[in-house]
Design a protein around this motif. Structure first.
Motif, PDB file in Angstrom:
ATOM      1  N   UNK A 134      11.292 -16.385 -25.216  1.00 34.29           N
ATOM      2  CA  UNK A 134      10.066 -17.181 -25.148  1.00 34.29           C
ATOM      3  C   UNK A 134      10.213 -18.393 -26.077  1.00 34.29           C
ATOM      4  N   UNK A 135      10.069 -19.615 -25.550  1.00 31.10           N
ATOM      5  CA  UNK A 135      10.341 -20.788 -26.368  1.00 31.10           C
ATOM      6  C   UNK A 135       9.167 -21.231 -27.244  1.00 31.10           C
ATOM      7  N   UNK A 136       8.023 -20.572 -27.087  1.00 30.91           N
ATOM      8  CA  UNK A 136       6.846 -20.932 -27.892  1.00 30.91           C
ATOM      9  C   UNK A 136       6.560 -19.804 -28.888  1.00 30.91           C
ATOM     10  N   UNK A 137       5.365 -19.811 -29.469  1.00 28.36           N
ATOM     11  CA  UNK A 137       5.031 -18.799 -30.481  1.00 28.36           C
ATOM     12  C   UNK A 137       4.839 -17.431 -29.827  1.00 28.36           C
ATOM     13  N   UNK A 138       5.056 -16.375 -30.613  1.00 34.66           N
ATOM     14  CA  UNK A 138       4.803 -15.018 -30.112  1.00 34.66           C
ATOM     15  C   UNK A 138       3.327 -14.840 -29.779  1.00 34.66           C
ATOM     16  N   UNK A 139       2.461 -15.541 -30.519  1.00 39.70           N
ATOM     17  CA  UNK A 139       1.022 -15.431 -30.268  1.00 39.70           C
ATOM     18  C   UNK A 139       0.666 -15.996 -28.897  1.00 39.70           C
ATOM     19  N   UNK A 140       1.315 -17.084 -28.492  1.00 41.45           N
ATOM     20  CA  UNK A 140       1.030 -17.635 -27.158  1.00 41.45           C
ATOM     21  C   UNK A 140       1.527 -16.673 -26.076  1.00 41.45           C
ATOM     22  N   UNK A 141       2.662 -16.015 -26.325  1.00 38.94           N
ATOM     23  CA  UNK A 141       3.141 -14.995 -25.383  1.00 38.94           C
ATOM     24  C   UNK A 141       2.145 -13.840 -25.306  1.00 38.94           C
ATOM     25  N   UNK A 214       9.477 -15.375 -36.777  1.00 42.19           N
ATOM     26  CA  UNK A 214       9.795 -14.285 -37.709  1.00 42.19           C
ATOM     27  C   UNK A 214       8.563 -13.406 -37.878  1.00 42.19           C
ATOM     28  N   UNK A 215       8.793 -12.192 -38.375  1.00 35.73           N
ATOM     29  CA  UNK A 215       7.663 -11.274 -38.532  1.00 35.73           C
ATOM     30  C   UNK A 215       6.693 -11.761 -39.608  1.00 35.73           C
ATOM     31  N   UNK A 216       7.162 -12.594 -40.580  1.00 32.59           N
ATOM     32  CA  UNK A 216       6.224 -13.135 -41.586  1.00 32.59           C
ATOM     33  C   UNK A 216       5.331 -14.221 -40.987  1.00 32.59           C
ATOM     34  N   UNK A 217       5.901 -15.036 -40.077  1.00 31.36           N
ATOM     35  CA  UNK A 217       5.111 -16.127 -39.500  1.00 31.36           C
ATOM     36  C   UNK A 217       3.990 -15.592 -38.613  1.00 31.36           C
ATOM     37  N   UNK A 218       4.264 -14.532 -37.846  1.00 34.46           N
ATOM     38  CA  UNK A 218       3.272 -14.005 -36.897  1.00 34.46           C
ATOM     39  C   UNK A 218       3.280 -12.476 -36.911  1.00 34.46           C
ATOM     40  N   UNK A 219       2.847 -11.857 -37.987  1.00 33.02           N
ATOM     41  CA  UNK A 219       2.993 -10.401 -38.100  1.00 33.02           C
ATOM     42  C   UNK A 219       2.246  -9.612 -37.029  1.00 33.02           C
ATOM     43  N   UNK A 220       1.099 -10.101 -36.597  1.00 31.98           N
ATOM     44  CA  UNK A 220       0.265  -9.334 -35.662  1.00 31.98           C
ATOM     45  C   UNK A 220       0.948  -9.024 -34.344  1.00 31.98           C
ATOM     46  N   UNK A 221       1.754  -9.978 -33.842  1.00 24.74           N
ATOM     47  CA  UNK A 221       2.362  -9.809 -32.517  1.00 24.74           C
ATOM     48  C   UNK A 221       3.353  -8.653 -32.499  1.00 24.74           C
ATOM     49  N   UNK A 222       4.084  -8.492 -33.593  1.00 28.71           N
ATOM     50  CA  UNK A 222       5.169  -7.509 -33.594  1.00 28.71           C
ATOM     51  C   UNK A 222       4.662  -6.109 -33.920  1.00 28.71           C
ATOM     52  N   UNK A 224       1.900  -5.090 -32.572  1.00 28.59           N
ATOM     53  CA  UNK A 224       1.160  -4.652 -31.386  1.00 28.59           C
ATOM     54  C   UNK A 224       2.054  -4.373 -30.171  1.00 28.59           C
ATOM     55  N   UNK A 225       3.154  -5.141 -30.008  1.00 27.23           N
ATOM     56  CA  UNK A 225       3.973  -5.015 -28.809  1.00 27.23           C
ATOM     57  C   UNK A 225       5.392  -4.606 -29.175  1.00 27.23           C
ATOM     58  N   UNK A 226       5.822  -3.453 -28.679  1.00 32.43           N
ATOM     59  CA  UNK A 226       7.146  -2.931 -29.040  1.00 32.43           C
ATOM     60  C   UNK A 226       8.272  -3.777 -28.452  1.00 32.43           C
TER      61      UNK A 226
END
Length: 444
Positions: A134-141, A214-222, A224-226
């Motif tokens: 995914x070329x954008x943020x994990x949050x957008x995914x 990285x997991x520090x930039x967007x901790x919530x996404x990782x 919640x989704x395995x």
């Protein structure tokens, strides 16, 4: 030990091609074989960059199904053409590669970007593993993956994707509150929304959803989704940075002549377009700064002309205006003080890795939520606000630049975030471990 053979398939715009090329180069360092699919149209535009990389990566071309004179900045048209014309060609291409390469080096895994979920369907039918980068943020995914829930909870309309009423939601724990009007598909029309619903379903054939974060930039996404796997920052190589336009490297010599943290850098990426009135206001605002500035004014998509005339009264004597930039080098140059950006994810990652404070000017899609991360979560930038006419005024530009250049807390947080982010790419870093986990999976 055998190594996996990846077929890498980006959606044919720079914001997707570059992260997938960077990822490909990382994989080659781990002994993996890479075949990289590029459209015939882009192959001609990127010939120099491709020739430069051929020693590491095998490039193959397919037609995007459009005529040479078609407008490839019309994203819905490109998406539809790829989906209608490419699957059968891709099927044949994979079979041909596998016959030529023999059993030892058959394609092990497909890696695709957004809008290319149909390619995973082709691979699946041939019994080949798949993954999404995914070329954008994990949050957008996460927002795209949440569409069924958002429809079920009546937050958005099932036909258009538009919000049913004005409200703010929080997609993930530890993520910023988000105005539903700024969901990534809202500015792109009903057809794009329906395409993304379909594409996201196809992308589920990818066992891993790799994210340049990285997991520090967007901790919530990782949490919640395995299947989400952070492997960023993908910043490994200057050679992997390719472009449709020639980079003007003279700006690096120009930057060398300026003191540390003195130059304002302005760039809005490869897609965003500034309309004529706003362009004039930006030019006058940069003049008002009384500081050196480096401004990227991209050629129009179909030729080398620039899109707008500079306004009467624009002097620009303290600045340098260029057509396209070696951005990673610029953002790591000591002379840069801050970055006026459209908040595209690639630019954000490059800015974070340079330790640069941001001035946020989002245009569309995921750029609004990216701005929220910068301003509200990481606190490494400020937003530029529009006036009652919907224009960011020259006075606002001057005020916010002065505000950010005088803010030592933001500068300190920017440097801290740089350190945290880059540590993920070190050998013992989380992203490096995740990458090894992914390669091991592809090889089994």
């Amino acid at each position: 030990m055998s190594h996996p053979h990846f077929l890498v398939i980006p959606y044919p715009i720079l914001g997707h091609i570059n992260p997938l090329l960077q990822f490909s180069q990382v994989l080659t360092k781990h002994g993996c074989k890479i075949t990289f699919l590029i459209t015939e149209f882009n192959q001609k535009r990127m010939k120099n960059a491709i020739d430069h990389l051929r020693t590491q990566i095998n490039f193959v071309e397919l037609s995007d199904g459009l005529d040479p004179e078609d407008d490839r900045s019309d994203q819905p048209k490109v998406i539809l053409s790829l989906r209608n014309t490419m699957p059968s060609k891709l099927h044949n291409l994979i079979q041909n590669i596998n016959v030529l390469d023999g059993d030892d080096s058959k394609i092990t895994c497909l890696v695709v970007s957004k809008n290319m979920g149909w390619a995973l369907e082709v691979g699946h039918k041939l019994g080949i593993k798949g993954a999404l980068l995914w070329p954008a943020s994990a949050t957008s995914l996460a927002s795209f993956d949440s569409i069924p829930t958002l429809i079920h909870e009546r937050i958005i309309d099932s036909e258009t994707g538009l919000p049913t009423r004005k409200q703010e939601i929080q997609l993930l724990p530890n993520s910023p509150m988000m105005d539903t009007a700024n969901l990534p598909w809202c500015s792109l029309g009903k057809n794009f929304f329906l395409h993304m619903v379909e594409d996201t379903q196809s992308l589920k054939l990818g066992e891993w959803w790799l994210c340049n974060t990285t997991s520090e930039l967007e901790p919530g996404a990782f949490a919640k989704w395995a299947r989400f796997l952070p492997i960023g920052p993908l910043m490994q190589s200057d050679r992997s940075k390719s472009s449709f336009w020639r980079e003007d490297t003279s700006c690096l010599d120009w930057l060398d002549q300026h003191p540390p943290q003195s130059v304002v850098y302005v760039s809005f990426g490869s897609l965003a377009t500034v309309e004529a009135n706003q362009f004039k206001e930006l030019a006058l605002g940069l003049d008002l700064l009384n500081k050196p500035f480096l401004w990227v004014v991209r050629p129009s998509n179909d030729n080398d002309r620039h899109n707008h005339a500079y306004p009467d009264g624009f002097i620009g004597s303290k600045g340098k205006v260029i057509g396209w930039a070696p951005q990673k080098k610029i953002l790591n140059h000591p002379a840069i003080a801050c970055f006026i950006t459209h908040c595209g994810w690639n630019s954000i990652i490059e800015g974070v890795c340079g330790g640069i404070p941001f001035l946020c000017w989002p245009f569309f899609s995921d750029q609004f939520i990216n701005k929220s991360y910068i301003c509200d979560v990481w606190k490494v930038g400020v937003g530029l606000e529009k006036d009652e006419n919907g224009v960011i005024s020259k006075g606002e530009i001057r005020k916010k630049v002065e505000q950010i250049l005088g803010n030592e807390d933001i500068k300190a947080r920017s440097l801290k975030l740089k350190e945290l982010t880059l540590n993920n790419s070190a050998e013992a870093g989380q992203s490096s471990k995740n990458l090894q986990k992914f390669i091991n999976w592809a090889n089994n």
